[in-house]
Scaffold this motif. Structure first.
Motif, PDB file in Angstrom:
ATOM      1  N   VAL A 262     -10.319   3.340  -1.185  1.00 37.48           N
ATOM      2  CA  VAL A 262      -9.580   3.944  -0.073  1.00 37.48           C
ATOM      3  C   VAL A 262      -9.782   3.085   1.179  1.00 37.48           C
ATOM      4  O   VAL A 262     -10.907   2.811   1.582  1.00 37.48           O
ATOM      5  CB  VAL A 262     -10.092   5.378   0.203  1.00 37.48           C
ATOM      6  N   HIS A 263      -8.671   2.619   1.742  1.00 37.40           N
ATOM      7  CA  HIS A 263      -8.754   1.776   2.931  1.00 37.40           C
ATOM      8  C   HIS A 263      -8.511   2.599   4.174  1.00 37.40           C
ATOM      9  O   HIS A 263      -7.566   3.377   4.233  1.00 37.40           O
ATOM     10  CB  HIS A 263      -7.719   0.652   2.854  1.00 37.40           C
ATOM     11  N   LEU A 264      -9.402   2.436   5.148  1.00 31.97           N
ATOM     12  CA  LEU A 264      -9.227   3.143   6.415  1.00 31.97           C
ATOM     13  C   LEU A 264      -8.461   2.218   7.352  1.00 31.97           C
ATOM     14  O   LEU A 264      -8.834   1.067   7.533  1.00 31.97           O
ATOM     15  CB  LEU A 264     -10.598   3.466   7.021  1.00 31.97           C
ATOM     16  N   LEU A 265      -7.393   2.728   7.941  1.00 31.29           N
ATOM     17  CA  LEU A 265      -6.579   1.873   8.824  1.00 31.29           C
ATOM     18  C   LEU A 265      -6.712   2.346  10.273  1.00 31.29           C
ATOM     19  O   LEU A 265      -6.827   3.503  10.531  1.00 31.29           O
ATOM     20  CB  LEU A 265      -5.113   1.911   8.404  1.00 31.29           C
TER      21      LEU A 265
ATOM     22  N   GLU B 156     -17.834   5.709   6.881  1.00 30.90           N
ATOM     23  CA  GLU B 156     -17.447   6.654   7.912  1.00 30.90           C
ATOM     24  C   GLU B 156     -16.363   6.075   8.803  1.00 30.90           C
ATOM     25  O   GLU B 156     -16.410   4.898   9.151  1.00 30.90           O
ATOM     26  CB  GLU B 156     -18.667   7.028   8.758  1.00 30.90           C
ATOM     27  N   ALA B 157     -15.411   6.920   9.148  1.00 32.55           N
ATOM     28  CA  ALA B 157     -14.309   6.430   9.983  1.00 32.55           C
ATOM     29  C   ALA B 157     -14.741   6.356  11.442  1.00 32.55           C
ATOM     30  O   ALA B 157     -15.715   6.988  11.833  1.00 32.55           O
ATOM     31  CB  ALA B 157     -13.113   7.365   9.841  1.00 32.55           C
ATOM     32  N   ASP B 158     -14.007   5.561  12.219  1.00 36.95           N
ATOM     33  CA  ASP B 158     -14.354   5.398  13.632  1.00 36.95           C
ATOM     34  C   ASP B 158     -13.964   6.631  14.438  1.00 36.95           C
ATOM     35  O   ASP B 158     -14.635   6.999  15.384  1.00 36.95           O
ATOM     36  CB  ASP B 158     -13.652   4.169  14.207  1.00 36.95           C
ATOM     37  N   GLY B 159     -12.871   7.265  14.091  1.00 37.19           N
ATOM     38  CA  GLY B 159     -12.422   8.427  14.856  1.00 37.19           C
ATOM     39  C   GLY B 159     -12.293   9.641  13.952  1.00 37.19           C
ATOM     40  O   GLY B 159     -12.766   9.651  12.818  1.00 37.19           O
ATOM     41  N   THR B 160     -11.624  10.664  14.476  1.00 36.84           N
ATOM     42  CA  THR B 160     -11.456  11.861  13.664  1.00 36.84           C
ATOM     43  C   THR B 160     -10.077  11.894  13.011  1.00 36.84           C
ATOM     44  O   THR B 160      -9.854  12.624  12.066  1.00 36.84           O
ATOM     45  CB  THR B 160     -11.625  13.131  14.525  1.00 36.84           C
TER      46      THR B 160
ATOM     47  N   MET C 176       0.855  -1.173   0.000  1.00 40.27           N
ATOM     48  CA  MET C 176       0.000   0.000   0.000  1.00 40.27           C
ATOM     49  C   MET C 176       0.890   1.222   0.000  1.00 40.27           C
ATOM     50  O   MET C 176       1.287   1.709   1.061  1.00 40.27           O
ATOM     51  CB  MET C 176      -0.889  -0.010   1.246  1.00 40.27           C
ATOM     52  N   LYS C 177       1.233   1.717  -1.186  1.00 44.02           N
ATOM     53  CA  LYS C 177       2.218   2.798  -1.224  1.00 44.02           C
ATOM     54  C   LYS C 177       1.615   4.118  -0.786  1.00 44.02           C
ATOM     55  O   LYS C 177       2.306   4.970  -0.265  1.00 44.02           O
ATOM     56  CB  LYS C 177       2.773   2.933  -2.638  1.00 44.02           C
ATOM     57  N   ASN C 178       0.334   4.295  -1.053  1.00 47.47           N
ATOM     58  CA  ASN C 178      -0.268   5.597  -0.776  1.00 47.47           C
ATOM     59  C   ASN C 178      -0.898   5.591   0.607  1.00 47.47           C
ATOM     60  O   ASN C 178      -2.070   5.310   0.781  1.00 47.47           O
ATOM     61  CB  ASN C 178      -1.306   5.909  -1.846  1.00 47.47           C
ATOM     62  N   LEU C 179      -0.061   5.878   1.571  1.00 45.21           N
ATOM     63  CA  LEU C 179      -0.477   5.824   2.958  1.00 45.21           C
ATOM     64  C   LEU C 179      -0.446   7.244   3.504  1.00 45.21           C
ATOM     65  O   LEU C 179       0.603   7.878   3.503  1.00 45.21           O
ATOM     66  CB  LEU C 179       0.510   4.919   3.707  1.00 45.21           C
ATOM     67  N   PHE C 180      -1.612   7.773   3.911  1.00 42.54           N
ATOM     68  CA  PHE C 180      -1.642   9.165   4.364  1.00 42.54           C
ATOM     69  C   PHE C 180      -2.264   9.282   5.743  1.00 42.54           C
ATOM     70  O   PHE C 180      -3.222   8.596   6.053  1.00 42.54           O
ATOM     71  CB  PHE C 180      -2.456  10.033   3.391  1.00 42.54           C
ATOM     72  N   LYS C 181      -1.717  10.213   6.512  1.00 43.06           N
ATOM     73  CA  LYS C 181      -2.324  10.538   7.802  1.00 43.06           C
ATOM     74  C   LYS C 181      -3.396  11.598   7.537  1.00 43.06           C
ATOM     75  O   LYS C 181      -3.118  12.620   6.910  1.00 43.06           O
ATOM     76  CB  LYS C 181      -1.243  11.085   8.737  1.00 43.06           C
TER      77      LYS C 181
ATOM     78  N   VAL D 222     -17.685  11.099   5.545  1.00 48.37           N
ATOM     79  CA  VAL D 222     -17.039  10.212   4.584  1.00 48.37           C
ATOM     80  C   VAL D 222     -15.951  10.949   3.813  1.00 48.37           C
ATOM     81  O   VAL D 222     -15.573  10.562   2.717  1.00 48.37           O
ATOM     82  CB  VAL D 222     -18.057   9.584   3.601  1.00 48.37           C
ATOM     83  N   THR D 223     -15.450  12.021   4.424  1.00 50.45           N
ATOM     84  CA  THR D 223     -14.376  12.765   3.779  1.00 50.45           C
ATOM     85  C   THR D 223     -13.123  12.700   4.650  1.00 50.45           C
ATOM     86  O   THR D 223     -13.197  12.803   5.871  1.00 50.45           O
ATOM     87  CB  THR D 223     -14.779  14.250   3.590  1.00 50.45           C
ATOM     88  N   ALA D 224     -12.015  12.488   3.985  1.00 52.93           N
ATOM     89  CA  ALA D 224     -10.730  12.502   4.689  1.00 52.93           C
ATOM     90  C   ALA D 224      -9.918  13.667   4.155  1.00 52.93           C
ATOM     91  O   ALA D 224      -9.848  13.885   2.941  1.00 52.93           O
ATOM     92  CB  ALA D 224      -9.997  11.190   4.462  1.00 52.93           C
TER      93      ALA D 224
END
Lengths: 265, 344
Positions: free
Chosen positions: B341-344, B257-261, B232-237, B243-245
């Motif tokens: 897009v994978h949420l980690l 939707e993500a679990d946290g902010t 997974m090369k495209n890893l962003f904080k 549903v927006t990052a």
């Protein structure tokens, strides 16, 4: 130009070392006439002593093989506390002066110690007997056998043993079927080294058993009583017999295939 | 046979395995992945019984084997370096284990194995005269000859050159189907894992980072380590809102939707689409940006692409590359689905 001078120096000193080893031996071998050699070997005292040297030496090597192999395997395969100490103990017979070995063993099996007296009671004669000679020879030969066998075991990749175990073989079956055959060449070298060391022993044997006389003791006695010319032919015969023995052992051993280490990586 | 590993712990000098929990169903083909030194081989050797276990248990079909001797476990192992017995012929190597299996009722017929692995012409040769691929086929035959319940493979293909690798991979697949044994393979190679295994685990520093189906591991990594490792090369904080990052001045639509902010998102480089014109499609994410670097890898190209201050890495085939003719410092468009897009 300096490099060339250096090369000459290296070659010169190499030749010197080789000559230092071979010239005395060649001189000794060529000194006795064929007639005196023939006469010497017909002397019962001479062939008796050579035979005694051979069979005590071979017996000592065989004892080292039987009793030393497990220790060699242990030293090659496992790490434990005090391993360095065990290895130092195993090497002791190499560094102890030979007469000291004789005296130490005599102190154990002689009349001054209970063990020696018990053996005497039982009718087991150690001092002045082939058994005593074999004991001394085993003592001085052990380190040579252990070292070679240990290296042989260490060169067998543990993975081969792992695979063998996973295929259903017990530790013992693995040792017999995999480890031992692969270490056999080194073990055989160890036996030959040990045997050679045993046959060459003089200082320790002479203290435990002047009689019956092994070949080196006979040579010493003849040199003392009659001079150099009378000990040389015995020496030549001992060398010839030993060379034949080791050569034939090597030939037997080379029947076994030579293996690379088994693993490719 | 199924394997269950409960809280396994192993100490090997300064290396430790901890909290290993893993269940393999009967007939599984399981891939164990992870960087060098993660402890994959140690785990295999623990299963065989070759390294001391300090805690936890191993069960085979609910029978506890934690303290059983290696020869009584019914687990065969195939090593990367083949570990053939050099003093035995190929045939004797293959037959080696048979005499130690007095209680087994039936064996995989040796003839069939030899036939299947195409070893007939090699039976009287010694291992040192064989090629790497041949040696590995012999090692496989030897391991399967005793009809093991479980076959462990420690990077079985990595020492082979690529031609043999393909060939042996095919062999592994048919052998797995034919033998009915449970296979567990350590591998570095994702294409191997993808083509052979149904389930997989990623290991790192002596612990299992993630266990799951192959799809889960590759498409839904649950930790940054796994995402990084599986490519997974495209890893962003990012910061989430609904549903927006948001990251680096870019707003990315995500699938759920993500679990946290706060958190990480990852996008596989092959899920990114480059185009000269904005794409009119259902792709929820489309950005203008510029190419900043191009790297050729023969059959494919890696392209670094800047959108504001975010750097994406896309992978495109050389075919697509020649259609697109991207040039460094030129403007392009980048699109991808929200579900990519994978949420980690």
């Amino acid at each position: 130009m300096r490099k060339e001078a250096f090369l000459w120096m290296v070659m010169g000193s190499s030749v010197l070392v080789l000559a230092f080893i071979t010239v005395p031996l060649l001189r000794m071998i060529s000194a006795p006439s064929l007639a005196s050699l023939w006469e010497t070997i017909r002397d019962p005292e001479v062939y008796g002593s050579i035979w005694l040297s051979l069979y005590t030496g071979i017996s000592a090597a065989f004892i080292c093989f039987v009793f030393g192999t497990p220790l060699a395997y242990l030293l090659a395969r496992s790490e434990f506390r005090g391993k360095k100490l065990v290895e130092a103990i195993v090497d002791l017979p190499i560094v102890i002066p030979h007469p000291v070995v004789g005296i130490a063993l005599l102190g154990l099996v002689g009349k001054n110690f209970w063990l020696g007296r018990v053996m005497q009671e039982l009718g087991w004669r150690i001092v002045g007997s082939p058994a005593g000679i074999i004991m001394v020879m085993t003592f001085v030969g052990l380190p040579f056998y252990l070292q070679a066998a240990k290296e042989g075991f260490a060169s067998v990749p543990p993975r081969l043993e792992h695979v063998s175990r996973s295929l259903g073989a017990s530790m013992f079956a693995t040792f017999i079927n995999v480890t031992f055959p692969l270490a056999w060449r080194s073990i055989l070298s160890g036996i030959i080294m040990c045997c050679a060391r045993a046959i060459s022993e003089f200082g320790a044997v002479v203290i435990i058993a002047y009689h019956p006389m092994i070949a080196p003791v006979l040579m010493f006695e003849r040199f003392q009583s009659f001079g150099l010319r009378y000990s040389q032919p015995v020496a030549v015969w001992l060398i010839v017999v030993c060379l034949l023995l080791f050569l034939s052992l090597r030939l037997v051993g080379s029947g076994a295939k030579k293996f690379k280490n088994g693993s490719q990586a | 046979m199924s394997i269950r590993i409960d809280n396994l712990a192993v100490d090997l000098g300064s290396f430790h395995l901890r909290d290993i929990n893993l269940t393999l169903e009967s007939g599984d083909f399981f891939a164990l992945m992870g960087p060098t030194g993660a402890g994959k081989s140690v785990l295999l050797e623990a299963l065989v019984g070759l390294v001391p276990i300090v805690g936890g248990d191993i069960f085979i079909n609910d029978r506890k084997i934690t303290n059983l001797a290696p020869e009584k476990r019914g687990i065969s192992i195939v090593y990367q370096d083949y570990a053939l017995f050099p003093h035995l012929t190929v045939l004797d190597n293959i037959r080696y284990g048979l005499r130690f299996q007095p209680h087994k009722r039936s064996f995989a017929p040796i003839d069939e194995l030899v036939e299947r692995l195409n070893l007939n012409h090699l039976l009287q040769r010694y291992p040192e005269t064989l090629s790497g691929g041949e040696q590995q086929r012999v090692a496989l035959a030897r391991a399967l000859a005793v009809s093991p319940d479980i076959l462990l493979l420690d990077e079985p293909l990595s020492a082979l050159d690529p031609n043999f690798r393909q060939d042996l991979r095919a062999h592994l697949k048919t052998l797995h189907q034919a033998s009915g044994a449970t296979f567990m393979m350590v591998t570095h190679d994702f294409s191997e894992a993808l083509s052979l295994a149904q389930r997989a685990a990623v290991m790192n520093r002596g612990v299992l980072e993630q266990v799951g189906s192959i799809e889960e591991i590759f498409c839904r990594p649950t930790s940054t380590m796994v995402a990084d490792f599986v490519g997974m090369k495209n890893l962003f904080k990012v910061e989430f809102s609904g549903v927006t990052a948001r990251a680096g001045g870019v707003e990315i639509k995500v699938g759920r939707e993500a679990d946290g902010t706060h958190g990480y998102i990852a996008i596989r480089p092959e899920d990114l689409i480059l185009s000269k014109e904005p794409l009119v499609s259902s792709l929820q994410n489309s950005f203008a940006g510029k190419v900043i670097a191009i790297r050729s890898h023969g059959f494919f190209y890696e392209i670094d692409f800047a959108v504001n201050s975010l750097i994406f890495t896309a992978v495109i085939t050389s075919h697509a590359f020649f259609d697109l003719e991207p040039v460094v410092d030129t403007g392009f468009f980048l699109s991808f689905k929200a579900t990519a897009v994978h949420l980690l």
